[in-house]
Design a protein around this motif. Structure first.
Motif, PDB file in Angstrom:
ATOM      1  N   TYR A  13     -28.839  24.130   1.698  1.00 34.58           N
ATOM      2  CA  TYR A  13     -29.010  25.532   0.781  1.00 34.58           C
ATOM      3  C   TYR A  13     -30.194  26.034   1.758  1.00 34.58           C
ATOM      4  O   TYR A  13     -29.897  27.190   2.185  1.00 34.58           O
ATOM      5  N   LEU A  14     -31.205  25.339   1.788  1.00 30.73           N
ATOM      6  CA  LEU A  14     -32.502  25.868   2.447  1.00 30.73           C
ATOM      7  C   LEU A  14     -32.248  26.380   3.854  1.00 30.73           C
ATOM      8  O   LEU A  14     -32.542  27.491   4.499  1.00 30.73           O
ATOM      9  N   THR A  15     -31.078  25.588   4.594  1.00 31.71           N
ATOM     10  CA  THR A  15     -31.066  25.897   6.057  1.00 31.71           C
ATOM     11  C   THR A  15     -30.146  26.976   6.305  1.00 31.71           C
ATOM     12  O   THR A  15     -30.123  27.902   7.189  1.00 31.71           O
ATOM     13  N   LYS A  16     -29.380  27.363   5.189  1.00 31.31           N
ATOM     14  CA  LYS A  16     -28.439  28.681   5.246  1.00 31.31           C
ATOM     15  C   LYS A  16     -29.492  29.720   4.976  1.00 31.31           C
ATOM     16  O   LYS A  16     -29.393  30.725   5.740  1.00 31.31           O
ATOM     17  N   ILE A  17     -30.306  29.509   4.191  1.00 32.75           N
ATOM     18  CA  ILE A  17     -31.426  30.857   4.019  1.00 32.75           C
ATOM     19  C   ILE A  17     -32.354  30.892   5.280  1.00 32.75           C
ATOM     20  O   ILE A  17     -32.316  32.127   5.608  1.00 32.75           O
ATOM     21  N   PHE A  29     -25.835  24.481  13.716  1.00 31.95           N
ATOM     22  CA  PHE A  29     -25.084  23.421  14.387  1.00 31.95           C
ATOM     23  C   PHE A  29     -25.445  22.081  13.765  1.00 31.95           C
ATOM     24  O   PHE A  29     -26.752  21.823  13.284  1.00 31.95           O
ATOM     25  N   GLU A  30     -24.204  21.400  13.653  1.00 32.62           N
ATOM     26  CA  GLU A  30     -24.219  19.946  12.847  1.00 32.62           C
ATOM     27  C   GLU A  30     -24.324  18.973  13.957  1.00 32.62           C
ATOM     28  O   GLU A  30     -23.833  18.877  14.888  1.00 32.62           O
ATOM     29  N   GLY A  31     -25.520  18.040  13.599  1.00 34.35           N
ATOM     30  CA  GLY A  31     -25.681  17.084  14.725  1.00 34.35           C
ATOM     31  C   GLY A  31     -24.393  16.404  15.260  1.00 34.35           C
ATOM     32  O   GLY A  31     -24.366  16.180  16.553  1.00 34.35           O
ATOM     33  N   LYS A  32     -23.629  15.905  14.521  1.00 39.53           N
ATOM     34  CA  LYS A  32     -22.493  15.074  14.725  1.00 39.53           C
ATOM     35  C   LYS A  32     -21.470  15.641  15.819  1.00 39.53           C
ATOM     36  O   LYS A  32     -20.802  15.185  16.398  1.00 39.53           O
ATOM     37  N   ASN A  33     -21.466  17.029  15.499  1.00 38.69           N
ATOM     38  CA  ASN A  33     -20.398  18.108  16.257  1.00 38.69           C
ATOM     39  C   ASN A  33     -20.957  18.474  17.701  1.00 38.69           C
ATOM     40  O   ASN A  33     -20.286  19.149  18.405  1.00 38.69           O
ATOM     41  N   VAL A  34     -22.450  18.536  17.919  1.00 39.63           N
ATOM     42  CA  VAL A  34     -22.838  19.091  19.081  1.00 39.63           C
ATOM     43  C   VAL A  34     -22.413  18.194  20.262  1.00 39.63           C
ATOM     44  O   VAL A  34     -22.496  17.026  20.363  1.00 39.63           O
ATOM     45  N   LEU A  48     -28.753  27.016  23.335  1.00 40.78           N
ATOM     46  CA  LEU A  48     -30.129  27.503  24.325  1.00 40.78           C
ATOM     47  C   LEU A  48     -30.342  28.896  24.104  1.00 40.78           C
ATOM     48  O   LEU A  48     -31.404  29.296  24.505  1.00 40.78           O
ATOM     49  N   ASN A  49     -29.420  29.750  23.785  1.00 41.10           N
ATOM     50  CA  ASN A  49     -29.141  31.208  23.747  1.00 41.10           C
ATOM     51  C   ASN A  49     -29.580  31.767  22.113  1.00 41.10           C
ATOM     52  O   ASN A  49     -29.803  32.846  21.993  1.00 41.10           O
ATOM     53  N   GLN A  50     -29.871  30.859  21.209  1.00 43.84           N
ATOM     54  CA  GLN A  50     -30.327  31.034  19.980  1.00 43.84           C
ATOM     55  C   GLN A  50     -31.833  31.514  19.911  1.00 43.84           C
ATOM     56  O   GLN A  50     -32.475  30.939  20.663  1.00 43.84           O
ATOM     57  N   LYS A  51     -32.099  32.237  18.974  1.00 44.18           N
ATOM     58  CA  LYS A  51     -33.359  32.534  18.857  1.00 44.18           C
ATOM     59  C   LYS A  51     -34.401  31.469  18.234  1.00 44.18           C
ATOM     60  O   LYS A  51     -35.401  31.174  18.572  1.00 44.18           O
ATOM     61  N   VAL A  52     -33.655  30.646  17.293  1.00 49.00           N
ATOM     62  CA  VAL A  52     -34.334  29.378  16.578  1.00 49.00           C
ATOM     63  C   VAL A  52     -33.163  28.436  16.668  1.00 49.00           C
ATOM     64  O   VAL A  52     -32.068  28.425  16.445  1.00 49.00           O
ATOM     65  N   LEU A  53     -33.727  27.389  17.166  1.00 46.49           N
ATOM     66  CA  LEU A  53     -32.646  26.072  17.157  1.00 46.49           C
ATOM     67  C   LEU A  53     -32.775  25.519  15.548  1.00 46.49           C
ATOM     68  O   LEU A  53     -33.582  25.018  15.011  1.00 46.49           O
ATOM     69  N   ILE A  54     -31.522  25.470  15.264  1.00 43.47           N
ATOM     70  CA  ILE A  54     -31.177  25.011  13.885  1.00 43.47           C
ATOM     71  C   ILE A  54     -30.322  23.982  13.922  1.00 43.47           C
ATOM     72  O   ILE A  54     -29.062  24.167  14.288  1.00 43.47           O
ATOM     73  N   ILE A  55     -30.803  22.499  13.568  1.00 46.67           N
ATOM     74  CA  ILE A  55     -29.605  21.552  13.767  1.00 46.67           C
ATOM     75  C   ILE A  55     -29.789  20.940  12.372  1.00 46.67           C
ATOM     76  O   ILE A  55     -30.927  20.323  11.945  1.00 46.67           O
ATOM     77  N   GLU A  56     -28.667  20.513  11.606  1.00 48.57           N
ATOM     78  CA  GLU A  56     -28.609  19.799  10.459  1.00 48.57           C
ATOM     79  C   GLU A  56     -28.252  18.391  10.663  1.00 48.57           C
ATOM     80  O   GLU A  56     -27.474  17.979  11.680  1.00 48.57           O
ATOM     81  N   ASP A  57     -28.664  17.311  10.065  1.00 48.82           N
ATOM     82  CA  ASP A  57     -28.360  15.865  10.134  1.00 48.82           C
ATOM     83  C   ASP A  57     -28.567  15.308  11.492  1.00 48.82           C
ATOM     84  O   ASP A  57     -27.595  14.787  12.207  1.00 48.82           O
TER      85      ASP A  57
END
Length: 264
Positions: free
Chosen positions: A56-60, A70-75, A84-93
């Motif tokens: 929930y926090l990550t979506k916010i 990005f989900e760790g298992k799917n990267v 690498l072109n994202q403004k912020v790197l966001i990876i869950e799990d």
């Protein structure tokens, strides 16, 4: 079922910041998200048990930074350019990240460019059994903030708000009974309210729906089985979050055009 028509709409999940309940278990993490980009560091690791509200926090945070999750298992390597072109790197799990070398490459790129990093995990980053020492070092350098499962008081607040948002009115005694009989997590509360909401219009011998149903903009499932409806109000087209609509086949057959219009 043979006697009903089921309309399935695209699955859309919405996480509204105003609906997030802040308590002692998540205050520090929520505070940091609110303070971005005025951090004194470039990387953060939010960790805690499953279903404690990390997603929930990550979506916010994703909405706030306009960055993809990005989900760790799917990267995999095919995602590298996009990541690498994202403004912020966001990876869950991140524990589920399969390619350590790829993970290290991504982190090194963001760090070298002085860009923000946001990772979530069940345990504090760097405590897992990674083989690459440099990767472990990078992860341990992140600011780590813990989230725990909600307290009884916060969970009561969460459940009450979810019920209120769905216009479901039950007594305090009933809320307390529910709290004692479901898992204490955001997911469990959400599933319970969804199931309760689905039952609310069954077998009520309804001959019409009030136009006010169009105000239930967060409604996801509408079940009208075993009623006596002869039509639907045009306001039903306001239910933009609707995923599933259940109807008795022989009653509203001549109204399908109106339903299809708002489903497209």
């Amino acid at each position: 079922m043979k006697d009903q028509i089921v309309f399935k709409f695209p699955d859309k999940s919405f996480y509204y910041e105003e609906d997030f309940c802040v308590g002692e278990n998540n205050y520090e993490a929520y505070k940091l998200i609110k303070e971005w980009p005025n951090w004194s560091f470039k990387g953060i690791n939010i960790y805690g048990p499953k279903k404690s509200g990390k997603s929930y926090l990550t979506k916010i945070f994703s909405d706030k930074t306009n960055s993809k999750i990005f989900e760790g298992k799917n990267v995999n390597k095919n995602d590298l350019e996009t990541i690498l072109n994202q403004k912020v790197l966001i990876i869950e799990d991140i524990e589920s990240f399969k390619d350590e070398f790829l993970f290290q490459t991504i982190l090194n790129d963001y760090i070298s460019k002085n860009k923000f990093i946001y990772l979530t995990s069940n345990k504090i980053a760097g405590s897992s059994s990674y083989q690459l020492k440099d990767l472990v070092s990078r992860l341990r350098s992140l600011a780590a903030v813990a989230i725990t499962n909600p307290s009884d008081d916060l969970f009561h607040q969460i459940l009450t708000k979810m019920l209120s948002d769905k216009q479901i009115n039950i007594t305090t005694k009933e809320v307390n009974f529910i709290l004692k009989n479901i898992e204490r997590s955001y997911d469990a509360a959400s599933r319970f309210v969804k199931n309760l909401d689905e039952l609310s219009l069954r077998k009520n011998k309804l001959t019409r729906l009030p136009p006010e149903i169009g105000n239930l903009t967060k409604l996801e499932t509408l079940i009208l089985n075993n009623n006596e409806l002869t039509g639907l109000p045009t306001e039903i087209g306001n239910l933009t979050n609707l995923k599933e609509l259940y109807l008795i086949r022989h009653i509203l057959l001549d109204k399908l055009v109106n339903i299809i219009n708002f489903a497209v």
